[in-house]
Design a protein around this motif. Structure first.
Motif, PDB file in Angstrom:
ATOM      1  N   TYR A 123      11.049  -0.734  80.693  1.00 11.80           N
ATOM      2  CA  TYR A 123      11.746  -1.283  79.539  1.00 11.80           C
ATOM      3  C   TYR A 123      11.330  -0.631  78.231  1.00 11.80           C
ATOM      4  O   TYR A 123      11.696  -1.108  77.156  1.00 11.80           O
ATOM      5  CB  TYR A 123      11.553  -2.804  79.483  1.00 11.80           C
ATOM      6  CG  TYR A 123      12.320  -3.521  80.573  1.00 11.80           C
ATOM      7  CD1 TYR A 123      11.668  -4.175  81.621  1.00 11.80           C
ATOM      8  CD2 TYR A 123      13.708  -3.532  80.571  1.00 11.80           C
ATOM      9  CE1 TYR A 123      12.378  -4.816  82.622  1.00 11.80           C
ATOM     10  CE2 TYR A 123      14.428  -4.175  81.576  1.00 11.80           C
ATOM     11  CZ  TYR A 123      13.752  -4.811  82.601  1.00 11.80           C
ATOM     12  OH  TYR A 123      14.463  -5.444  83.593  1.00 11.80           O
ATOM     13  N   HIS A 124      10.573   0.449  78.342  1.00 10.33           N
ATOM     14  CA  HIS A 124      10.229   1.219  77.151  1.00 10.33           C
ATOM     15  C   HIS A 124      10.441   2.705  77.395  1.00 10.33           C
ATOM     16  O   HIS A 124      11.568   3.152  77.441  1.00 10.33           O
ATOM     17  CB  HIS A 124       8.800   0.901  76.689  1.00 10.33           C
ATOM     18  CG  HIS A 124       8.646  -0.474  76.135  1.00 10.33           C
ATOM     19  ND1 HIS A 124       8.448  -1.582  76.931  1.00 10.33           N
ATOM     20  CD2 HIS A 124       8.701  -0.943  74.855  1.00 10.33           C
ATOM     21  CE1 HIS A 124       8.377  -2.661  76.164  1.00 10.33           C
ATOM     22  NE2 HIS A 124       8.538  -2.308  74.901  1.00 10.33           N
ATOM     23  N   GLN A 126      10.026   4.690  80.041  1.00  5.90           N
ATOM     24  CA  GLN A 126      10.587   5.115  81.331  1.00  5.90           C
ATOM     25  C   GLN A 126       9.975   6.414  81.855  1.00  5.90           C
ATOM     26  O   GLN A 126      10.653   7.243  82.458  1.00  5.90           O
ATOM     27  CB  GLN A 126      12.113   5.239  81.238  1.00  5.90           C
ATOM     28  CG  GLN A 126      12.757   3.941  80.806  1.00  5.90           C
ATOM     29  CD  GLN A 126      14.269   3.966  80.859  1.00  5.90           C
ATOM     30  OE1 GLN A 126      14.917   4.937  80.494  1.00  5.90           O
ATOM     31  NE2 GLN A 126      14.821   2.859  81.351  1.00  5.90           N
ATOM     32  N   LEU A 129      10.387   7.190  85.582  1.00  9.82           N
ATOM     33  CA  LEU A 129      11.702   7.668  85.987  1.00  9.82           C
ATOM     34  C   LEU A 129      11.826   9.158  85.642  1.00  9.82           C
ATOM     35  O   LEU A 129      12.324   9.941  86.435  1.00  9.82           O
ATOM     36  CB  LEU A 129      12.811   6.873  85.296  1.00  9.82           C
ATOM     37  CG  LEU A 129      12.834   5.368  85.549  1.00  9.82           C
ATOM     38  CD1 LEU A 129      14.016   4.726  84.834  1.00  9.82           C
ATOM     39  CD2 LEU A 129      12.882   5.053  87.030  1.00  9.82           C
ATOM     40  N   LYS A 130      11.343   9.509  84.469  1.00 12.14           N
ATOM     41  CA  LYS A 130      11.424  10.913  84.058  1.00 12.14           C
ATOM     42  C   LYS A 130      10.563  11.795  84.948  1.00 12.14           C
ATOM     43  O   LYS A 130      10.895  12.941  85.207  1.00 12.14           O
ATOM     44  CB  LYS A 130      10.979  11.065  82.604  1.00 12.14           C
ATOM     45  CG  LYS A 130      11.907  10.367  81.635  1.00 12.14           C
ATOM     46  CD  LYS A 130      11.390  10.433  80.202  1.00 12.14           C
ATOM     47  CE  LYS A 130      12.235   9.550  79.326  1.00 12.14           C
ATOM     48  NZ  LYS A 130      11.709   9.404  77.963  1.00 12.14           N
ATOM     49  N   GLU A 137      18.486   6.070  89.478  1.00 11.78           N
ATOM     50  CA  GLU A 137      19.719   5.385  89.907  1.00 11.78           C
ATOM     51  C   GLU A 137      19.387   4.051  90.550  1.00 11.78           C
ATOM     52  O   GLU A 137      20.141   3.085  90.439  1.00 11.78           O
ATOM     53  CB  GLU A 137      20.498   6.216  90.936  1.00 11.78           C
ATOM     54  CG  GLU A 137      21.108   7.498  90.415  1.00 11.78           C
ATOM     55  CD  GLU A 137      20.100   8.615  90.325  1.00 11.78           C
ATOM     56  OE1 GLU A 137      20.356   9.572  89.579  1.00 11.78           O
ATOM     57  OE2 GLU A 137      19.029   8.531  90.981  1.00 11.78           O
ATOM     58  N   TYR A 140      18.983   1.688  87.705  1.00 11.03           N
ATOM     59  CA  TYR A 140      20.200   1.425  86.936  1.00 11.03           C
ATOM     60  C   TYR A 140      21.312   0.807  87.766  1.00 11.03           C
ATOM     61  O   TYR A 140      22.273   0.294  87.216  1.00 11.03           O
ATOM     62  CB  TYR A 140      20.655   2.681  86.186  1.00 11.03           C
ATOM     63  CG  TYR A 140      19.925   2.785  84.873  1.00 11.03           C
ATOM     64  CD1 TYR A 140      18.702   3.451  84.783  1.00 11.03           C
ATOM     65  CD2 TYR A 140      20.404   2.139  83.750  1.00 11.03           C
ATOM     66  CE1 TYR A 140      18.004   3.478  83.596  1.00 11.03           C
ATOM     67  CE2 TYR A 140      19.712   2.165  82.544  1.00 11.03           C
ATOM     68  CZ  TYR A 140      18.510   2.840  82.482  1.00 11.03           C
ATOM     69  OH  TYR A 140      17.812   2.856  81.302  1.00 11.03           O
ATOM     70  N   ARG A 141      21.189   0.851  89.060  1.00 10.52           N
ATOM     71  CA  ARG A 141      22.132   0.115  89.901  1.00 10.52           C
ATOM     72  C   ARG A 141      21.555  -1.238  90.302  1.00 10.52           C
ATOM     73  O   ARG A 141      22.198  -2.010  90.999  1.00 10.52           O
ATOM     74  CB  ARG A 141      22.441   0.911  91.181  1.00 10.52           C
ATOM     75  CG  ARG A 141      23.370   2.075  90.974  1.00 10.52           C
ATOM     76  CD  ARG A 141      23.901   2.527  92.332  1.00 10.52           C
ATOM     77  NE  ARG A 141      24.210   3.932  92.365  1.00 10.52           N
ATOM     78  CZ  ARG A 141      25.382   4.456  92.002  1.00 10.52           C
ATOM     79  NH1 ARG A 141      26.335   3.682  91.556  1.00 10.52           N
ATOM     80  NH2 ARG A 141      25.581   5.749  92.076  1.00 10.52           N
ATOM     81  N   ARG A 147      18.966  -4.500  81.000  1.00 11.14           N
ATOM     82  CA  ARG A 147      18.956  -3.558  79.878  1.00 11.14           C
ATOM     83  C   ARG A 147      18.929  -4.267  78.536  1.00 11.14           C
ATOM     84  O   ARG A 147      18.465  -3.730  77.536  1.00 11.14           O
ATOM     85  CB  ARG A 147      20.139  -2.601  79.952  1.00 11.14           C
ATOM     86  CG  ARG A 147      21.427  -3.366  80.047  1.00 11.14           C
ATOM     87  CD  ARG A 147      22.601  -2.699  80.658  1.00 11.14           C
ATOM     88  NE  ARG A 147      22.421  -1.844  81.802  1.00 11.14           N
ATOM     89  CZ  ARG A 147      22.256  -2.224  83.066  1.00 11.14           C
ATOM     90  NH1 ARG A 147      22.178  -3.511  83.357  1.00 11.14           N
ATOM     91  NH2 ARG A 147      22.154  -1.340  84.042  1.00 11.14           N
ATOM     92  N   GLU A 148      19.398  -5.529  78.521  1.00 10.57           N
ATOM     93  CA  GLU A 148      19.447  -6.259  77.257  1.00 10.57           C
ATOM     94  C   GLU A 148      18.076  -6.421  76.620  1.00 10.57           C
ATOM     95  O   GLU A 148      17.962  -6.656  75.431  1.00 10.57           O
ATOM     96  CB  GLU A 148      20.062  -7.652  77.477  1.00 10.57           C
ATOM     97  CG  GLU A 148      21.501  -7.657  77.948  1.00 10.57           C
ATOM     98  CD  GLU A 148      21.628  -7.649  79.461  1.00 10.57           C
ATOM     99  OE1 GLU A 148      20.646  -7.277  80.143  1.00 10.57           O
ATOM    100  OE2 GLU A 148      22.707  -8.020  79.966  1.00 10.57           O
ATOM    101  N   MET A 150      15.598  -4.145  76.664  1.00 13.75           N
ATOM    102  CA  MET A 150      14.935  -2.863  76.408  1.00 13.75           C
ATOM    103  C   MET A 150      14.190  -2.896  75.085  1.00 13.75           C
ATOM    104  O   MET A 150      14.712  -3.414  74.095  1.00 13.75           O
ATOM    105  CB  MET A 150      15.955  -1.721  76.331  1.00 13.75           C
ATOM    106  CG  MET A 150      16.568  -1.260  77.633  1.00 13.75           C
ATOM    107  SD  MET A 150      15.427  -0.545  78.806  1.00 13.75           S
ATOM    108  CE  MET A 150      14.997   0.972  78.034  1.00 13.75           C
ATOM    109  N   ASP A 151      13.026  -2.341  75.089  1.00 17.74           N
ATOM    110  CA  ASP A 151      12.202  -2.165  73.885  1.00 17.74           C
ATOM    111  C   ASP A 151      11.614  -3.439  73.300  1.00 17.74           C
ATOM    112  O   ASP A 151      10.955  -3.390  72.266  1.00 17.74           O
ATOM    113  CB  ASP A 151      12.983  -1.415  72.780  1.00 17.74           C
ATOM    114  CG  ASP A 151      13.438  -0.045  73.248  1.00 17.74           C
ATOM    115  OD1 ASP A 151      14.615   0.306  73.045  1.00 17.74           O
ATOM    116  OD2 ASP A 151      12.602   0.659  73.848  1.00 17.74           O
ATOM    117  N   ARG A 321      12.401 -11.728  71.078  1.00 13.31           N
ATOM    118  CA  ARG A 321      12.394 -10.412  70.467  1.00 13.31           C
ATOM    119  C   ARG A 321      11.626 -10.455  69.147  1.00 13.31           C
ATOM    120  O   ARG A 321      10.877  -9.554  68.814  1.00 13.31           O
ATOM    121  CB  ARG A 321      13.821  -9.896  70.211  1.00 13.31           C
ATOM    122  CG  ARG A 321      13.835  -8.511  69.569  1.00 13.31           C
ATOM    123  CD  ARG A 321      15.230  -8.041  69.156  1.00 13.31           C
ATOM    124  NE  ARG A 321      16.060  -7.738  70.295  1.00 13.31           N
ATOM    125  CZ  ARG A 321      17.088  -8.452  70.691  1.00 13.31           C
ATOM    126  NH1 ARG A 321      17.425  -9.538  70.028  1.00 13.31           N
ATOM    127  NH2 ARG A 321      17.790  -8.114  71.749  1.00 13.31           N
TER     128      ARG A 321
END
Lengths: 492, 299, 325
Positions: A123-124, A126, A129-130, A137, A140-141, A147-148, A150-151, A321
Motif C-alpha cells: 500500500y506504499h 510496492q 512487486l517491482k 497481477e 491487482y486482480r 486500492r482506496e 493506498m498511501d 486517513r
C-alpha cells in the motif's frame, strides 16, 4: 495391525478400535505402538485409574456449563435461516510441549512480522512487486486488494493487529501452515471459554500438568489496542464495532467487549464529524480513538466501499486517513490472507526479513499457473480446491469425498476464473482422541493460535484446536459442524 | 488557455435527511498539464470542506451535515490554465518497442495495472459483449500506437452515435451495442474496453470543455446552443509521452481545450458526487449548472 | 451509555407499562360490565375506553356501522396488529427493545419478558373472547409485575436503571391522566353536579382501574367525592399511580441518569413539577379538570421531545464545538 489391537484386551482404553484412521495420519495422542506419547501419559493414567465411564458425566457437565454461560454459535446452511447451537466441546485436552511451542511461536512471530511489512509495502512503495517476488497481477486482480487505502499510514505501521494462523501437522508430525487469517479472525472467545470449562470439570487433569494461561488474552488485546490510540494510551476510548445480533460471531463480540470493558457498538452508534469518530451517548458525543471492527472492509464505510451498507460508519476511512482513529485490523489486510498470495509467503519472509521461514506452507498449486492447473485438473480426486477469498470452509472441494459431478463443476469454475482458486494435495490432518457418545474415538484436528501485534508481537500460548467431529472428515470449521478442544501449552 | 469555471449544484430532498456525508470530485486537476490557478468552494448550509487526494490522484472535497435538512447546494468557481498546446509534441518511441516501453512502465509503477486489468460492466471484456457481426479493430504490433488509436476513434464514430445531451453512463456497456447511441461517457468506456483489450493501460477521464464546443455550428440546418455539460473521454499511456487524452465522441486528441477533473478505471471510480445519508427521502430534484469561460487564449 | 441503548431501555419499560395499563382498563371494564346495572348499554360502557387510548378514529375505520360492542373493543385494543397501541403491539415492542438491551438487563429479566412474549403471542393468535379476557389480563398483570419486580431486585442502580424507571413512570403518569380525564367527564357531564352523591360503581371503576380503590377508602373517609378523588389521583405523593408520585419518581430517575444543568429536559421537568405544586383540588376543578389534564399531557409530550434531543439524538447538531465529555 488388527491383531495387535485385539491383543490389547485388558485396557479400558479401547480407542483404537474406533478408528486409528489411515496409517498415514499423525496421531497426536498415540505413538505407533499405541502407547500414549510421553506428555499424554499422566492424563492417560488418570483416565485408566478413574475409569472411562466417568468421562461421560464430565462431558455432560461441560455441555451444561457451556449452555448456562450461553456459549453459542450460529450455523447457517442452505435450508436453515440460522440456528444457535451450544458450542461443541470435547473434554479431552490437546497438549503441546514447551519445546514444540517454542518453535511454533518463533515461526508465527516471524510470519506475522513479514506479512505486516508486506502489507505496508503493497500500500506504499510496492518494492516487492517491482522486484518481481510476487506477481503484481496477482495483487491487482485480488478481490481484497483495497486500492482506496493506498498511501494511508496506520498508527505504528501495523496492519494485522490480530491474526489467527491455521496450523496442521502432516503425516510426519511436522507443523505446517494451512492458512493465514488476517481479517479479524474469530475463535478467541471459544479458546477462553474452553479453558474456563475445562478447569471447572477436570481440575484433576490440571493438577498433573503446568499449563500456561490463556484467560489473559482480553487484557493483552486491550493493551495492544490502546497502544494505537492517536491521543495516547491514557486517553484511549476503544470500541468494538459489531454488525449486530444476527452475526454468527455475535457471542464473541459481546464476550470480548465485556472482558475488555469496552463499549460494544453498531455502525449507527457512531458518527464522523470533522474527520473524527464519535460515539453517540446519552451525555453527548464521545470521541473514539480505536475501533476493533468485526465488520468486513466491504461494509465498513459507505462513502468508500459498498454504498448500500448500513453496518458501517460513513467517513471513517477519512478519519483514519487523517490519523484521528485507529482501525483494527486495518482495512486492506485481506489481500495478505488471500489463498493465492499464501503460496508466496515463504518468499515474502525471505524478502523482508532475510531469514529462512521457520514454518512451512502446505504445498500449493496456483491455478493461474498453466502447469499447476493442468496437473490439478488431472488429479482433482486427490486435491483440496479452495476459492481464494472464502473462509469458513465454504467454496471448497474435498477431492477424496467428492462426486464426479462436483469435480466437473469445480473444473469448470477453475477454467473460468483461475485467479479465484488454488489447490493443495490432501494432507491427512493429524488425529487425536475424543470422547464422543460414550466412546473414545479418533478425529482429525487443526490448531489456530492467535497472535497480537501491538508494541510487541505476542502469541497466546495455545489457541483454538478445532476438531472435525464427523468420522473421517477433514473439515473442522464450526460453521460446518466442527467442534473443539481445550489447548494446553506446557510450561517448561 | 486560461479558463474560468463556475459550477452550481443543488440537491433537494422530499423529506428531511440527517447525517449526510458527501464527497465531491469537481475541481480541475493541478499538474504538469494544467495549472489550477484558484479555487473557491461555497456550501449551503455553510461549511468548510476538507480536502484529500484519492488513490487515483483526484482532488476530493468533502463535508458533512449531521442535523436534519432538506437541501444542499455547492458553488465552485475555479480558474485553470491548460498547457498542452500540442498533444503530438513528444519524442515517440519506435513502434517495435512500444509494448516493451509499456511493460517497463508497468514494472516501474505497478499501480498502472489497474488501468490495464480492470473489467466491469461498464468496461467489460470486449470480446464478451461485442456482437459477432461487429469487428472492433485489433492491435497491430509494429504499427505506431498513436495512429492506431486515432483509427480506433474513427471506428467508434462510424459505428456509434453521440447523444450530446446525455450525461449519464450506461450501467452496462453491452447495452450500447444494442442501441448504437450513447453519451460521451459510454463512448469513453467503449474506447477503454478496446484499448485494454490491446494490452495498453487506459483511464477514464471526466472534465470540462472549451465553451466553443457548445456553440451552435453555423453549418447545421438548425443550429442550437447546447447547454454546457461535463464531458468524458479516455487517456492512454503513450510510449514516450505519458498520458494522452483521446475523445472518441469527437474523434480528437485532448489538447488545451480539455480540462481534466477526475480520472478512474471507469466512471464509478470518480463520480461527481458520492454521498450517504440517513432518512427515507430520495433526492427529489437535482440542479446542475456549468459555465466555462475563456479568459485568455493561448499565445 | 450508548444513546441507542438508553432509548431502548426507556421504550422497553414504557411499552411494558402501556401493555399493563391497557390490560388494566380493559380488565376493570369487563368486571364492571358484570357488576353494573342492566340499564347501561355496551356502548356507554365501552366507548370511553376508546377515548382513553385515543382509538376512536381507528375503531370507526374498522367498523363503519358505528356499533360499539364489547368483542370489537376488546379485539381492537388487545390484539389488533394494525393498532399501534394495542396490547399485542406494546408487548411486541417491549420485547424487541429488551432484545436490544439484553446485555444490560439480568438474565432473569430477559427470560421473563421473552417467555411472556412467546406465550402472549401464541395466546393472541385466536380472537380473545370476552369471557376469557379477564383471565388473560390477569396473566398480563402477573408477568409485568414479575418483570418489574426482577428489575427492582436485580438491576444495579445506575444509568440503565434510570432509563427503565423513567420509561415506566412516564407512561404511568400519561395513562393515569387519560383515565381520569375520560372517566371523570362521563361521570360529571354537568359541572353543577360537583359535590353531589354519585354512582358508587362508576367511581369504583375509575379507582379500580388505577388499583387505588382500597387505598382511597383507607385514606378518605368521606365517601366518594370528586374533589377527594382528584386530590388522590393527582396530588397524593404516596399513591404509586398518582401524577405527583410519578413525576417525583421521574425526577429521581433523571437524577440517576444525570442531566445537564441547563437544557430542554430540565425545563420540561420544572414545568411538570410546577404544574403539580402549589395547587389545590378545588382550584383544579374550578379551572377545569379537562384543561388541567390536557396541559399535563402536553407537558409530558414536551418531556419526551426533550429526552429525544438531549439523550437519544444529541449528535444531530452541526455546532463546530463538540461536547467534551
Amino acid at each position: 495391525m488388527l491383531k495387535q489391537i485385539q491383543s490389547m484386551g485388558t485396557s479400558q482404553f479401547q480407542a483404537m478400535s474406533a478408528g486409528r484412521g489411515p496409517a498415514m495420519a499423525y496421531h497426536e495422542f498415540y505413538r505407533d505402538d499405541f502407547q500414549p506419547r510421553d506428555h499424554y501419559r499422566p492424563m492417560w493414567e488418570h483416565i485408566q485409574h478413574t475409569g472411562q465411564h466417568l468421562l461421560g458425566a464430565k462431558a455432560r457437565e461441560a455441555h451444561l456449563a457451556l449452555h448456562t454461560e450461553g456459549v453459542t454459535f450460529t450455523v447457517y446452511s442452505n435450508q436453515d435461516e440460522g440456528i444457535e447451537r451450544v458450542w461443541p466441546f470435547d473434554i479431552l485436552p490437546r497438549i503441546i510441549t514447551a519445546e514444540e511451542w517454542r518453535a511454533l511461536e518463533a515461526g508465527l512471530k516471524q510470519r506475522i512480522r513479514a506479512l505486516n511489512l508486506f502489507l505496508k509495502d503493497l500500500y506504499h512503495g510496492q518494492r516487492i512487486l517491482k522486484d518481481g517476488v510476487v506477481p503484481p497481477e496477482l495483487i491487482y486482480r485480488g478481490k481484497d486488494f483495497r486500492r482506496e487505502i493506498m498511501d494511508i499510514d496506520p498508527p505504528h505501521d501495523i496492519y494485522t493487529h490480530i491474526s489467527g494462523v491455521d496450523l496442521i501437522r502432516d503425516e510426519a508430525g511436522s507443523y505446517l501452515v494451512l492458512e493465514d487469517n488476517l481479517r479479524t479472525p474469530s475463535g478467541v472467545s471459544y479458546m477462553i471459554e474452553n479453558r474456563i470449562v475445562e478447569r471447572r470439570i477436570l481440575p484433576e487433569f490440571f493438577a498433573r500438568y503446568q499449563v500456561r494461561r490463556v484467560e489473559h488474552y482480553p487484557a493483552l488485546l486491550l493493551q495492544a489496542l490502546r497502544y494505537l490510540s492517536p491521543r495516547g494510551e491514557d486517553e484511549a476510548t476503544v470500541v468494538l464495532l459489531t454488525p449486530g445480533i444476527y452475526n454468527s460471531a455475535y457471542f464473541e463480540h459481546t464476550f470480548l467487549a465485556k472482558e475488555m470493558g469496552i463499549e460494544l457498538a453498531e455502525g449507527r452508534d457512531l458518527v464522523c464529524k470533522n474527520d473524527k469518530v464519535y460515539l453517540k451517548t446519552t451525555h453527548g458525543l464521545r470521541q473514539v480513538d480505536v475501533i476493533y471492527r468485526r465488520v468486513d472492509d466491504d461494509f465498513l464505510d459507505p462513502l468508500v466501499f459498498r454504498p448500500d451498507s448500513a453496518l458501517g460508519i460513513a467517513g471513517v476511512i477519512n478519519a483514519w486517513r487523517a490519523g484521528n482513529v485507529a482501525l483494527v485490523n486495518a482495512p486492506g489486510s485481506g489481500i495478505a490472507d488471500d489463498k493465492a498470495v499464501y503460496a508466496y509467503v515463504p518468499d515474502i519472509i525471505r524478502y523482508y526479513l532475510g531469514e529462512a521461514p521457520i514454518l512451512a506452507n502446505v504445498p500449493t498449486y496456483q491455478m493461474t499457473d498453466h502447469q499447476d492447473r493442468a496437473y490439478v485438473l488431472d488429479n482433482l480426486q486427490s486435491m483440496v480446491v479452495k476459492a481464494v477469498a472464502e473462509s469458513g470452509g465454504y467454496g471448497m472441494l474435498m477431492g477424496p469425498s467428492s462426486t464426479a459431478a462436483q469435480r466437473a463443476e469445480f473444473a469448470k469454475k477453475i477454467q473460468e476464473n483461475p485467479r479465484n482458486y488454488i489447490a493443495q494435495p490432501v494432507v491427512q490432518l493429524s488425529r487425536h482422541v475424543c470422547y464422543l457418545d460414550g466412546e473414545l474415538e479418533s478425529r482429525h484436528l487443526d490448531l489456530r493460535p492467535f497472535i497480537i501485534y501491538g508494541r510487541d508481537i505476542d502469541v497466546v500460548p495455545g489457541g483454538l484446536t478445532r476438531v472435525a467431529l464427523t468420522k473421517g472428515s477433514l473439515v473442522v470449521n464450526s460453521s460446518q459442524g466442527g467442534g473443539s478442544k481445550d489447548t494446553w501449552v506446557l510450561a517448561d | 488557455m486560461r479558463y474560468r469555471i463556475e459550477r452550481f449544484g443543488r440537491t433537494r430532498f422530499a423529506d428531511q435527511v440527517r447525517e449526510h456525508h458527501f464527497e465531491l470530485r469537481i475541481a480541475p486537476w493541478d499538474d504538469a498539464g494544467q495549472r489550477l490557478v484558484s479555487l473557491d468552494l461555497t456550501l449551503v448550509p455553510p461549511a468548510v470542506p476538507a480536502v484529500h487526494c484519492d488513490c487515483f490522484g483526484n482532488q476530493v472535497h468533502r463535508a458533512s451535515f449531521l442535523s436534519p435538512h432538506t437541501e444542499v447546494a455547492v458553488t465552485m468557481v475555479a480558474e485553470v490554465e491548460t498547457l498542452l498546446i500540442n498533444p503530438f509534441d513528444y519524442k515517440a518511441v519506435a513502434p517495435a518497442r512500444e509494448l516493451e516501453w509499456v511493460a517497463g512502465s508497468l514494472h516501474e509503477a505497478p499501480r498502472l495495472l489497474d488501468f490495464l486489468l480492470y473489467r466491469s460492466d461498464r468496461v467489460p471484456d470486449l470480446a464478451a459483449v461485442a456482437p459477432e457481426a461487429m469487428t472492433p479493430p485489433g492491435y497491430q504490433a509494429g504499427q505506431p500506437l498513436l495512429a492506431q488509436l486515432q483509427e480506433a476513434m474513427t471506428w467508434v464514430q462510424s459505428e456509434f452515435e453521440l447523444d450530446p445531451e446525455a450525461v449519464v453512463a450506461r450501467p452496462r456497456l453491452a447495452e450500447l451495442f444494442e442501441e448504437r447511441i450513447g453519451s460521451s461517457r459510454d463512448l469513453a468506456h467503449l474506447f477503454l474496453a478496446l484499448v485494454r483489450s490491446w494490452g495498453f493501460p487506459a483511464r477514464y477521464v471526466r472534465g470540462y470543455l472549451d465553451p466553443g464546443y457548445f456553440e451552435p455550428d453555423d453549418e447545421d440546418e438548425e443550429p442550437r446552443q447546447l447547454p454546457q455539460v461535463s464531458h468524458a473521454w479516455a487517456e492512454v499511456l503513450i510510449p514516450g509521452a505519458g498520458w494522452r487524452g483521446f475523445d472518441p465522441a469527437r474523434g480528437l486528441l485532448a489538447d488545451q481545450t480539455y480540462i481534466r477533473v477526475a480520472v478512474g478505471r471507469d466512471s464509478d471510480d470518480c463520480p461527481t458526487q458520492r454521498n450517504t445519508f440517513k432518512g427515507d427521502a430520495q433526492a427529489e430534484e437535482t440542479e446542475d449548472r456549468l459555465e466555462v469561460q475563456i479568459l485568455t487564449e493561448s499565445a | 451509555m450508548l444513546s441507542r441503548i438508553g432509548e431502548s431501555l426507556y421504550w422497553m419499560t414504557r411499552n411494558l407499562e402501556r401493555a399493563d395499563d391497557t390490560a388494566r382498563i380493559l380488565d376493570i371494564n369487563v368486571v364492571y360490565m358484570l357488576e353494573s346495572d342492566e340499564g347501561a348499554t355496551e356502548e356507554t360502557q365501552w366507548q370511553p375506553l376508546l377515548n382513553i387510548v385515543g382509538a376512536d378514529a381507528l375503531y370507526a375505520e374498522r367498523h363503519p356501522d358505528g356499533v360499539v360492542s364489547v368483542q370489537r373493543v376488546i379485539s381492537l385494543l388487545t390484539q389488533d396488529k394494525g393498532n399501534p397501541g394495542s396490547l399485542y403491539n406494546s408487548l411486541r415492542l417491549a420485547r424487541e427493545n429488551a432484545r436490544v438491551v439484553r446485555d444490560r438487563i439480568s438474565g432473569e429479566m430477559w427470560e421473563a419478558i421473552n417467555d411472556f412474549w412467546l406465550q402472549a403471542d401464541k395466546h393472541l393468535k385466536t380472537q380473545l373472547q370476552p369471557w376469557r379476557a379477564a383471565e388473560f389480563y390477569a396473566y398480563v398483570h402477573r408477568e409485568v409485575a414479575l418483570f418489574f419486580g426482577l428489575a427492582q431486585s436485580t438491576m444495579i442502580r445506575g444509568e440503565a436503571y434510570g432509563f427503565t424507571s423513567l420509561g415506566s413512570l412516564q407512561e404511568r403518569a400519561d395513562m393515569t391522566a387519560r383515565i381520569l380525564d375520560v372517566r371523570y367527564h362521563l361521570l360529571l357531564p354537568d359541572v353543577k353536579l360537583v359535590g353531589s352523591p354519585l354512582d358508587y360503581y362508576q367511581w369504583g371503576a375509575l379507582l379500580k382501574s388505577l388499583s387505588g380503590f382500597v387505598a382511597y377508602r383507607r385514606n378518605y373517609h368521606g365517601g366518594l367525592r370528586p374533589i377527594d378523588v382528584v386530590e388522590f389521583v393527582i396530588l397524593n405523593p404516596d399513591f404509586p399511580r398518582s401524577l405527583t408520585y410519578c413525576v417525583n419518581g421521574m425526577q429521581g430517575a433523571l437524577d440517576r441518569i444525570g442531566t445537564p444543568p441547563t437544557g430542554a429536559v430540565r425545563e420540561a421537568m420544572a414545568a411538570l413539577r410546577a404544574h403539580l405544586t402549589g395547587i389545590t383540588p378545588k382550584a383544579i376543578l374550578d379551572r377545569g379538570l379537562h384543561e388541567y389534564l390536557d396541559d399535563f399531557l402536553a407537558l409530558l409530550a414536551g418531556l419526551t421531545a426533550a429526552l429525544q434531543s438531549e439523550y437519544f439524538e444529541a449528535h444531530l447538531s452541526d455546532a463546530d464545538e463538540v461536547e467534551v465529555l
